[in-house]
Design a protein around this motif. Structure first.
Motif, PDB file in Angstrom:
ATOM      1  N   HIS A  26      12.748   0.899 -15.982  1.00  0.00           N
ATOM      2  CA  HIS A  26      11.424   0.923 -15.379  1.00  0.00           C
ATOM      3  C   HIS A  26      11.032  -0.489 -14.916  1.00  0.00           C
ATOM      4  N   CYS A  27      10.539  -0.588 -13.663  1.00  0.00           N
ATOM      5  CA  CYS A  27      10.206  -1.904 -13.097  1.00  0.00           C
ATOM      6  C   CYS A  27       8.865  -2.432 -13.588  1.00  0.00           C
ATOM      7  N   GLY A  28       8.048  -1.559 -14.182  1.00  0.00           N
ATOM      8  CA  GLY A  28       6.738  -2.004 -14.665  1.00  0.00           C
ATOM      9  C   GLY A  28       6.819  -2.947 -15.856  1.00  0.00           C
ATOM     10  N   ALA A  29       8.023  -3.063 -16.447  1.00  0.00           N
ATOM     11  CA  ALA A  29       8.187  -3.864 -17.666  1.00  0.00           C
ATOM     12  C   ALA A  29       8.411  -5.351 -17.401  1.00  0.00           C
ATOM     13  N   MET A  30       8.222  -5.792 -16.151  1.00  0.00           N
ATOM     14  CA  MET A  30       8.410  -7.223 -15.840  1.00  0.00           C
ATOM     15  C   MET A  30       7.620  -8.118 -16.802  1.00  0.00           C
ATOM     16  N   GLY A  31       8.287  -9.123 -17.359  1.00  0.00           N
ATOM     17  CA  GLY A  31       7.639 -10.075 -18.260  1.00  0.00           C
ATOM     18  C   GLY A  31       6.719 -11.039 -17.531  1.00  0.00           C
ATOM     19  N   PHE A  32       6.903 -11.180 -16.234  1.00  0.00           N
ATOM     20  CA  PHE A  32       6.022 -11.985 -15.384  1.00  0.00           C
ATOM     21  C   PHE A  32       5.682 -11.147 -14.151  1.00  0.00           C
ATOM     22  N   ASP A  38       0.822  -1.223   0.000  1.00  0.00           N
ATOM     23  CA  ASP A  38       0.000   0.000   0.000  1.00  0.00           C
ATOM     24  C   ASP A  38       0.855   1.272   0.000  1.00  0.00           C
ATOM     25  N   GLU A  39       2.107   1.176   0.456  1.00  0.00           N
ATOM     26  CA  GLU A  39       2.998   2.353   0.428  1.00  0.00           C
ATOM     27  C   GLU A  39       3.305   2.799  -0.997  1.00  0.00           C
ATOM     28  N   LEU A  40       3.103   1.912  -1.967  1.00  0.00           N
ATOM     29  CA  LEU A  40       3.413   2.238  -3.364  1.00  0.00           C
ATOM     30  C   LEU A  40       2.252   2.931  -4.063  1.00  0.00           C
ATOM     31  N   GLY A  41       1.107   2.975  -3.403  1.00  0.00           N
ATOM     32  CA  GLY A  41      -0.060   3.652  -3.986  1.00  0.00           C
ATOM     33  C   GLY A  41      -0.403   3.079  -5.340  1.00  0.00           C
ATOM     34  N   ALA A  42      -0.679   3.959  -6.305  1.00  0.00           N
ATOM     35  CA  ALA A  42      -1.103   3.534  -7.640  1.00  0.00           C
ATOM     36  C   ALA A  42       0.027   2.880  -8.423  1.00  0.00           C
ATOM     37  N   ALA A  43       1.274   3.018  -7.944  1.00  0.00           N
ATOM     38  CA  ALA A  43       2.405   2.396  -8.647  1.00  0.00           C
ATOM     39  C   ALA A  43       2.412   0.877  -8.471  1.00  0.00           C
ATOM     40  N   TRP A  44       1.644   0.347  -7.517  1.00  0.00           N
ATOM     41  CA  TRP A  44       1.516  -1.103  -7.325  1.00  0.00           C
ATOM     42  C   TRP A  44       0.331  -1.571  -8.149  1.00  0.00           C
ATOM     43  N   ARG A  45       0.608  -2.131  -9.336  1.00  0.00           N
ATOM     44  CA  ARG A  45      -0.500  -2.609 -10.168  1.00  0.00           C
ATOM     45  C   ARG A  45      -0.063  -3.781 -11.049  1.00  0.00           C
ATOM     46  N   ASP A  46      -1.034  -4.658 -11.303  1.00  0.00           N
ATOM     47  CA  ASP A  46      -0.796  -5.875 -12.090  1.00  0.00           C
ATOM     48  C   ASP A  46       0.340  -6.704 -11.491  1.00  0.00           C
ATOM     49  N   GLY A  47       0.455  -6.700 -10.156  1.00  0.00           N
ATOM     50  CA  GLY A  47       1.511  -7.484  -9.511  1.00  0.00           C
ATOM     51  C   GLY A  47       2.897  -7.005  -9.876  1.00  0.00           C
ATOM     52  N   ARG A  48       3.024  -5.724 -10.187  1.00  0.00           N
ATOM     53  CA  ARG A  48       4.296  -5.112 -10.576  1.00  0.00           C
ATOM     54  C   ARG A  48       4.400  -3.736  -9.912  1.00  0.00           C
ATOM     55  N   VAL A  49       5.610  -3.184  -9.908  1.00  0.00           N
ATOM     56  CA  VAL A  49       5.817  -1.837  -9.371  1.00  0.00           C
ATOM     57  C   VAL A  49       6.134  -0.915 -10.543  1.00  0.00           C
ATOM     58  N   ASP A  50       5.241   0.011 -10.779  1.00  0.00           N
ATOM     59  CA  ASP A  50       5.299   0.808 -12.003  1.00  0.00           C
ATOM     60  C   ASP A  50       6.113   2.090 -11.790  1.00  0.00           C
ATOM     61  N   LEU A  51       7.398   1.917 -11.470  1.00  0.00           N
ATOM     62  CA  LEU A  51       8.296   3.051 -11.209  1.00  0.00           C
ATOM     63  C   LEU A  51       9.698   2.695 -11.710  1.00  0.00           C
ATOM     64  N   PRO A  52      10.500   3.689 -12.043  1.00  0.00           N
ATOM     65  CA  PRO A  52      11.885   3.385 -12.438  1.00  0.00           C
ATOM     66  C   PRO A  52      12.791   3.155 -11.226  1.00  0.00           C
ATOM     67  N   MET A  53      13.866   2.395 -11.452  1.00  0.00           N
ATOM     68  CA  MET A  53      14.906   2.206 -10.435  1.00  0.00           C
ATOM     69  C   MET A  53      16.123   3.035 -10.853  1.00  0.00           C
ATOM     70  N   HIS A  54      16.698   3.749  -9.888  1.00  0.00           N
ATOM     71  CA  HIS A  54      17.832   4.634 -10.202  1.00  0.00           C
ATOM     72  C   HIS A  54      19.132   3.991  -9.726  1.00  0.00           C
ATOM     73  N   ILE A  55      20.037   3.779 -10.662  1.00  0.00           N
ATOM     74  CA  ILE A  55      21.304   3.100 -10.355  1.00  0.00           C
ATOM     75  C   ILE A  55      22.465   4.047 -10.633  1.00  0.00           C
TER      76      ILE A  55
END
Lengths: 331, 331
Positions: free
Chosen positions: B233-239, B205-222
């Motif tokens: 972007h983490c939303g691109a998970m194939g599974f 729930d801390e991810l709000g609307a970014a938690w959808r379709d069993g994925r986290v719809d946000l980029p990771m910064h490295i």
């Protein structure tokens, strides 16, 4: 000495010392509550456990009781790390044949080893629940060592000194899924069910002269539905336990309580001594008769794995368990 | 809510609730001593943890203190199970190229997943000790979920309901050893160093609307040595995470506290968004320039991994750690 975890409703069982003849046990109350706790502070607790073992064998331990094998959990009902090798070369040779696998290039000089699932380990008389006979259910009789903490970069000679206990293993495998897992390169995942350990773990000194060159120089006796299936000799390991420890610790520390297995026990003389898993017998049938003949396990089948000392006495007790259909997951 | 394990000299740390802005924390005394204990009885303890979180955010929690990130261990400093997938297809495509690997036949329909070593997990600011630069040290930025108990045969839809927490991962990999491990079929063994998690684990729930379709719809910064390396972007998970849970639970139960990672985050648009590991950049260089140009990590190098919410606030805090030469094992 001999140790076991007794089932008590707690996830890690309660550490008991077991008499040499496996007839009696006593809780290690006040010494260590679980085997994991004991292995984390082995040098501190081993002397007190040894004294309790001596009094138990002498019949003078208060609170001792008859040992009921169905009350025994895996020595570590959960392990922080379970690593399994393939240390018997004839097993690798046969399984490559039956599954049509490419032999790994360094297979005689570098141990094969996979990271196993240690989160739910079965006791020696527990049923093995699995979803489907169609997955090709197989047993694998093995030996394993339980280690205290091993630092990264430990050598084989140093590695052997971290071996605190040995126990029996039934590394349940699902052969219809194994080749697929192997071909991903990512290792066994769906092709292994929960692994079984025990019933009893023993210190290397309990093996007497049979503990030599970092190996256990005794046969393992495997029965399937009451019929002997094989008695391959464990002394034939292509790598010593010390070498397996060093291989595992090449790039990381191994926590106290790490378990390392030998992989399926197998001898070049497989036609005389038999096998420790069905897949290997199928490979022999494929070689000798042109096709595998022995089917994999059915639900209700029973497997027994035991090692006897030179006098015919059971060292670890026996793994003796049934394969059963798992209950469906709640919807 | 946000949770962390603080270092206290005990192997599993002490569970703390962390404020939403990551500035303050308070021990979960009287609720659960460790995150493992909390996850084993999640439904019972979560309401009390949530109340403590609310009072911490409101500034009314007694005994709260400033959070010092170097005091934070991995959320589970030891895990009974650590499984890691390869859920981003473009990562698999690129790594097959750079290592000359055969693509697994079902790679777009069946998740790739390996059993990782959970026995010693590093905190987010801990040094990563490794034996040699010659092993090809690499980072891998990932997300992971922490599960309560998952019964064998759980479906993807059911699987998602077992996700209790999410956290960051740096899955340290040794590329000079990886192809060899993969070619054995037995999976990654020497080619993975200790894995890093955290610093903080958060409920979905801390991810709000970014938690959808069993994925986290946000980029990771490295970042590598202070320079941006990628923000895939983490939303691109194939599974989905639910599909990864179901894959892992096909033939066995998963204990409470099982961690499942996404594998290296990667996007098809890698030329624009960059990468989450060096090997992938080398694969792109191989494609574009005929040879890899970017060397692997040197001792002293620093890696930073962080995810920001839509307002630019850090969700989990940052993994920010140095690679260092391991001390030699005692002789």
């Amino acid at each position: 000495m001999k140790l076991a975890a007794l089932k008590t409703g707690t996830p890690d069982g309660v550490l008991h010392v077991v008499s040499r003849d496996l007839s009696r046990s006593v809780a290690a109350t006040g010494i260590a509550e679980t085997l994991q706790a004991a292995i984390e502070q082995w040098d501190q607790v081993a002397p007190a456990l040894e004294r309790l073992y001596d009094s138990l064998n002498a019949g003078t331990a208060p609170d001792a009781a008859d040992l009921v094998m169905t009350d025994v959990a895996a020595p570590l009902p959960r392990a922080w790390q379970w690593l399994d090798a393939s240390a018997f070369h004839s097993h690798g040779d046969l399984l490559e044949k039956v599954f049509g696998l490419e032999p790994p290039p360094e297979k005689k000089t570098v141990p094969l080893m996979y990271q196993g699932a240690g989160d739910e380990l079965l006791g020696a008389t527990d049923d093995v629940p699995l979803p489907s006979e169609a997955d090709g259910m197989d047993f694998e009789a093995e030996l394993a060592v339980i280690l205290d903490r091993v630092p990264m970069g430990t050598t084989a000679a140093q590695g052997e000194r971290h071996i605190r206990l040995l126990t029996l293993v039934n590394d349940t495998s699902l052969r219809a899924l194994a080749a697929k897992d192997l071909k991903t390169g990512f290792g066994f995942l769906q092709s292994k069910g929960a692994t079984t350990f025990g019933p009893v773990a023993v210190t290397p000194d309990e093996l007497g002269a049979a503990w030599r060159d970092g190996r256990v120089d005794l046969p393992m006796h495997i029965h399937w539905n009451g019929k002997e299936f094989g008695h391959p000799h464990c002394g034939a390991m292509g790598f010593s336990f010390g070498e397996l420890v060093a291989h595992a610790a090449r790039t990381r520390n191994l926590c106290a309580g790490t378990i390392i297995g030998t992989g399926t026990i197998s001898n070049d003389t497989f036609r005389e001594v038999g096998s420790a898993c069905i897949a290997e017998r199928r490979a022999i049938e494929l070689t000798d008769e042109g096709q595998p003949r022995t089917p994999y396990l059915k639900f209700g089948d029973r497997v027994r794995i035991e090692m006897l000392d030179a006098n015919g006495a059971s060292i670890f007790g026996a793994i003796d368990q049934r394969y059963v259909q798992a209950s469906p997951a709640p919807q």
